[in-house]
Design an enzyme around this catalytic site. Sequence first.
Site, PDB file in Angstrom:
ATOM      1  N   LYS A  95      67.222  58.467  96.680  1.00  0.00           N
ATOM      2  CA  LYS A  95      66.779  58.924  95.342  1.00  0.00           C
ATOM      3  C   LYS A  95      65.928  60.194  95.463  1.00  0.00           C
ATOM      4  O   LYS A  95      66.003  61.069  94.589  1.00  0.00           O
ATOM      5  CB  LYS A  95      65.993  57.831  94.623  1.00  0.00           C
ATOM      6  CG  LYS A  95      66.838  56.638  94.150  1.00  0.00           C
ATOM      7  CD  LYS A  95      67.943  57.009  93.183  1.00  0.00           C
ATOM      8  CE  LYS A  95      68.565  55.777  92.536  1.00  0.00           C
ATOM      9  NZ  LYS A  95      69.794  56.072  91.786  1.00  0.00           N
ATOM     10  N   TYR A 154      63.095  48.818  98.667  1.00  0.00           N
ATOM     11  CA  TYR A 154      63.984  49.866  98.143  1.00  0.00           C
ATOM     12  C   TYR A 154      64.504  50.736  99.306  1.00  0.00           C
ATOM     13  O   TYR A 154      65.607  51.260  99.271  1.00  0.00           O
ATOM     14  CB  TYR A 154      63.263  50.701  97.083  1.00  0.00           C
ATOM     15  CG  TYR A 154      64.202  51.375  96.101  1.00  0.00           C
ATOM     16  CD1 TYR A 154      65.106  50.638  95.343  1.00  0.00           C
ATOM     17  CD2 TYR A 154      64.185  52.758  95.926  1.00  0.00           C
ATOM     18  CE1 TYR A 154      65.964  51.257  94.441  1.00  0.00           C
ATOM     19  CE2 TYR A 154      65.030  53.386  95.017  1.00  0.00           C
ATOM     20  CZ  TYR A 154      65.919  52.631  94.281  1.00  0.00           C
ATOM     21  OH  TYR A 154      66.764  53.248  93.391  1.00  0.00           O
TER      22      TYR A 154
HETATM   23  P1  NDP Z   1      75.373  48.762  87.781  1.00  0.00           P
HETATM   24  O1  NDP Z   1      75.658  47.830  88.898  1.00  0.00           O
HETATM   25  O2  NDP Z   1      75.690  48.320  86.413  1.00  0.00           O
HETATM   26  O3  NDP Z   1      76.057  50.178  88.046  1.00  0.00           O
HETATM   27  C1  NDP Z   1      76.200  50.741  89.323  1.00  0.00           C
HETATM   28  C2  NDP Z   1      77.457  51.556  89.276  1.00  0.00           C
HETATM   29  O4  NDP Z   1      77.637  52.322  90.488  1.00  0.00           O
HETATM   30  C3  NDP Z   1      78.680  50.689  89.141  1.00  0.00           C
HETATM   31  O5  NDP Z   1      79.311  50.933  87.906  1.00  0.00           O
HETATM   32  C4  NDP Z   1      79.551  51.140  90.293  1.00  0.00           C
HETATM   33  O6  NDP Z   1      80.901  51.343  89.917  1.00  0.00           O
HETATM   34  C5  NDP Z   1      79.014  52.495  90.617  1.00  0.00           C
HETATM   35  N1  NDP Z   1      79.495  52.898  91.938  1.00  0.00           N
HETATM   36  C6  NDP Z   1      79.169  52.371  93.146  1.00  0.00           C
HETATM   37  N2  NDP Z   1      79.893  52.969  94.113  1.00  0.00           N
HETATM   38  C7  NDP Z   1      80.677  53.893  93.505  1.00  0.00           C
HETATM   39  C8  NDP Z   1      81.635  54.841  93.958  1.00  0.00           C
HETATM   40  N3  NDP Z   1      81.952  54.973  95.262  1.00  0.00           N
HETATM   41  N4  NDP Z   1      82.272  55.643  93.051  1.00  0.00           N
HETATM   42  C9  NDP Z   1      81.981  55.533  91.737  1.00  0.00           C
HETATM   43  N5  NDP Z   1      81.079  54.658  91.236  1.00  0.00           N
HETATM   44  C10 NDP Z   1      80.433  53.849  92.118  1.00  0.00           C
HETATM   45  O7  NDP Z   1      73.802  49.089  87.934  1.00  0.00           O
HETATM   46  P2  NDP Z   1      72.753  49.961  87.146  1.00  0.00           P
HETATM   47  O8  NDP Z   1      73.188  50.202  85.762  1.00  0.00           O
HETATM   48  O9  NDP Z   1      71.458  49.314  87.406  1.00  0.00           O
HETATM   49  O10 NDP Z   1      72.781  51.338  87.976  1.00  0.00           O
HETATM   50  C11 NDP Z   1      73.040  52.621  87.415  1.00  0.00           C
HETATM   51  C12 NDP Z   1      72.087  53.649  88.008  1.00  0.00           C
HETATM   52  O11 NDP Z   1      70.772  53.353  87.564  1.00  0.00           O
HETATM   53  C13 NDP Z   1      72.021  53.695  89.524  1.00  0.00           C
HETATM   54  O12 NDP Z   1      71.917  55.030  89.947  1.00  0.00           O
HETATM   55  C14 NDP Z   1      70.717  52.971  89.826  1.00  0.00           C
HETATM   56  O13 NDP Z   1      70.168  53.363  91.068  1.00  0.00           O
HETATM   57  C15 NDP Z   1      69.898  53.445  88.663  1.00  0.00           C
HETATM   58  N6  NDP Z   1      68.671  52.695  88.385  1.00  0.00           N
HETATM   59  C16 NDP Z   1      68.724  51.355  88.108  1.00  0.00           C
HETATM   60  C17 NDP Z   1      67.567  50.645  87.835  1.00  0.00           C
HETATM   61  C18 NDP Z   1      67.598  49.183  87.538  1.00  0.00           C
HETATM   62  O14 NDP Z   1      66.536  48.566  87.524  1.00  0.00           O
HETATM   63  N7  NDP Z   1      68.735  48.578  87.287  1.00  0.00           N
HETATM   64  C19 NDP Z   1      66.256  51.314  87.836  1.00  0.00           C
HETATM   65  C20 NDP Z   1      66.317  52.730  88.104  1.00  0.00           C
HETATM   66  C21 NDP Z   1      67.487  53.375  88.374  1.00  0.00           C
HETATM   67  P3  NDP Z   1      81.973  50.141  89.942  1.00  0.00           P
HETATM   68  O15 NDP Z   1      81.351  49.149  89.087  1.00  0.00           O
HETATM   69  O16 NDP Z   1      83.192  50.763  89.355  1.00  0.00           O
HETATM   70  O17 NDP Z   1      82.060  49.744  91.383  1.00  0.00           O
HETATM   71  C1  KAL Z   2      62.651  47.675  94.646  1.00  0.00           C
HETATM   72  C2  KAL Z   2      63.688  47.277  93.951  1.00  0.00           C
HETATM   73  C3  KAL Z   2      64.308  45.959  94.212  1.00  0.00           C
HETATM   74  C4  KAL Z   2      65.727  46.090  94.633  1.00  0.00           C
HETATM   75  C5  KAL Z   2      65.962  46.821  95.948  1.00  0.00           C
HETATM   76  C6  KAL Z   2      66.997  47.637  96.081  1.00  0.00           C
HETATM   77  C7  KAL Z   2      67.928  48.030  95.005  1.00  0.00           C
HETATM   78  C8  KAL Z   2      68.828  48.987  95.246  1.00  0.00           C
HETATM   79  C9  KAL Z   2      69.809  49.450  94.216  1.00  0.00           C
HETATM   80  C10 KAL Z   2      71.234  49.555  94.785  1.00  0.00           C
HETATM   81  C11 KAL Z   2      72.040  50.437  93.832  1.00  0.00           C
HETATM   82  C12 KAL Z   2      71.805  48.158  94.876  1.00  0.00           C
HETATM   83  C13 KAL Z   2      73.097  48.034  95.635  1.00  0.00           C
HETATM   84  O1  KAL Z   2      73.630  48.986  96.172  1.00  0.00           O
HETATM   85  C14 KAL Z   2      73.685  46.649  95.640  1.00  0.00           C
HETATM   86  C15 KAL Z   2      74.916  46.529  96.547  1.00  0.00           C
HETATM   87  O2  KAL Z   2      74.525  46.452  97.898  1.00  0.00           O
HETATM   88  C16 KAL Z   2      75.659  45.199  96.200  1.00  0.00           C
HETATM   89  N1  KAL Z   2      76.151  45.153  94.824  1.00  0.00           N
HETATM   90  C17 KAL Z   2      77.414  45.523  94.475  1.00  0.00           C
HETATM   91  O3  KAL Z   2      78.231  45.942  95.297  1.00  0.00           O
HETATM   92  C18 KAL Z   2      77.779  45.450  92.996  1.00  0.00           C
HETATM   93  C19 KAL Z   2      78.949  44.508  92.844  1.00  0.00           C
HETATM   94  C20 KAL Z   2      78.091  46.881  92.517  1.00  0.00           C
HETATM   95  C21 KAL Z   2      78.515  46.951  91.061  1.00  0.00           C
HETATM   96  O4  KAL Z   2      76.868  47.589  92.660  1.00  0.00           O
HETATM   97  C22 KAL Z   2      76.929  48.918  92.975  1.00  0.00           C
HETATM   98  N2  KAL Z   2      75.732  49.505  93.051  1.00  0.00           N
HETATM   99  O5  KAL Z   2      77.974  49.507  93.142  1.00  0.00           O
HETATM  100  C23 KAL Z   2      64.336  48.191  92.948  1.00  0.00           C
HETATM  101  C24 KAL Z   2      64.367  47.642  91.545  1.00  0.00           C
HETATM  102  C25 KAL Z   2      62.962  47.302  91.093  1.00  0.00           C
HETATM  103  C26 KAL Z   2      65.005  48.683  90.606  1.00  0.00           C
HETATM  104  C27 KAL Z   2      66.457  48.951  90.870  1.00  0.00           C
HETATM  105  C28 KAL Z   2      67.411  47.822  90.809  1.00  0.00           C
HETATM  106  C29 KAL Z   2      66.811  50.226  91.146  1.00  0.00           C
HETATM  107  C30 KAL Z   2      68.184  50.745  91.348  1.00  0.00           C
HETATM  108  O6  KAL Z   2      68.294  51.875  91.855  1.00  0.00           O
HETATM  109  O7  KAL Z   2      69.169  50.106  90.968  1.00  0.00           O
END
Ligand code: NDP
Ligand code: KAL
Length: 257
Positions: free
Chosen positions: A165, A158
Amino acid sequence: MNFSLEGRTYVVMGVANKRSIAWGIARSLHEAGARLIFTYANDRFEQPVKDLAETLEGQNALFYECDVTNDQEVSNTFAKIKQDVGTIHGLAHCIAFANKEDLQGEFVDTSRDGFLLAHNISSYSLVVTAKAAAPLMTEGGGIVTLTYLGGERVVKNYNVMGVAKASLDASMKYLANDLGKHGVRVNAISAGPIRTLSAKGIGDFNSVLKKIEEEAPLRRTITQEEVGDSAYYLLSDLSRGVTGEIIHVDAGYNILG
Ligand code: NDP
Ligand code: KAL
């Protein structure tokens, strides 16, 4: 007390697709009767978000592009929302990003640019959106952000996102203190791992999920719907005495030593 969200308007930021946590929140708020406003980072996600919102029966949603790294775009977005709907009652911030290379190996190798990028999108974005959104909450309101256990303790891979975070969690508390006097509450949900687009391609995600199934008190992972319902609680008057709080929606995993 009436806990329906009928007549209330909420902004949901961060729907990428149907697996997004933001989409789980949108559905819970919709079911409670809320009107929804969606923002997306760039036009790549405009149509997918609109197609998803179409599936919400009777929902007359609004849509705005809002890249949270751009101050002007954030303030323009909320100026347009003010013009189009006037008052809003809350905001769900579901946004995070870090470079892939910073989500593997050792945290000590994080570059300055990678560190700043992760903090910019994943933490400062809450501050700038709260500042722009709070003045529209003229009847009081709620802000909810999404965090993860990796901000409280070291979780493998992470890395820089954990540090971002931790910054997000602290920002949430300082915002709660500033905005409380205006009737705006600010809270976070710490979600357990859910397979979303962000989690995709991250090595070992299956083993993370398996560990939760084996060890979490509830012996299972959690769903977007469960996060959505907790967000509904935090954004409704059900939680009217709660601010600056982190609620773990993680099947109890965080209590384990
Ligand atoms: P998604 O990939 O579905 O959502 C991530 C979102 O971040 C996307 O909609 C993306 O927007 C948006 N984003 C990234 N860059 C920008 C930017 N510059 N401006 C506006 N929006 C941006 O993933 P999750 O639903 O998993 O993530 C949502 C939140 O939940 C995050 O904060 C993540 O850290 C948190 N989280 C997720 C967990 C998991 O296991 N999945 C666990 C705990 C927390 P776009 O698609 O338009 O690029
Ligand atoms: C320990 C865990 C395993 C995963 C490690 C890191 C996860 C980080 C989350 C972070 C938001 C992921 C990214 O930023 C992915 C990015 O590099 C590439 N993906 C993209 O660009 C897609 C297309 C767009 C939609 O994504 C975003 N974010 O814009 C953590 C796990 C167990 C829990 C998780 C997944 C936590 C979390 O914060 O999401």
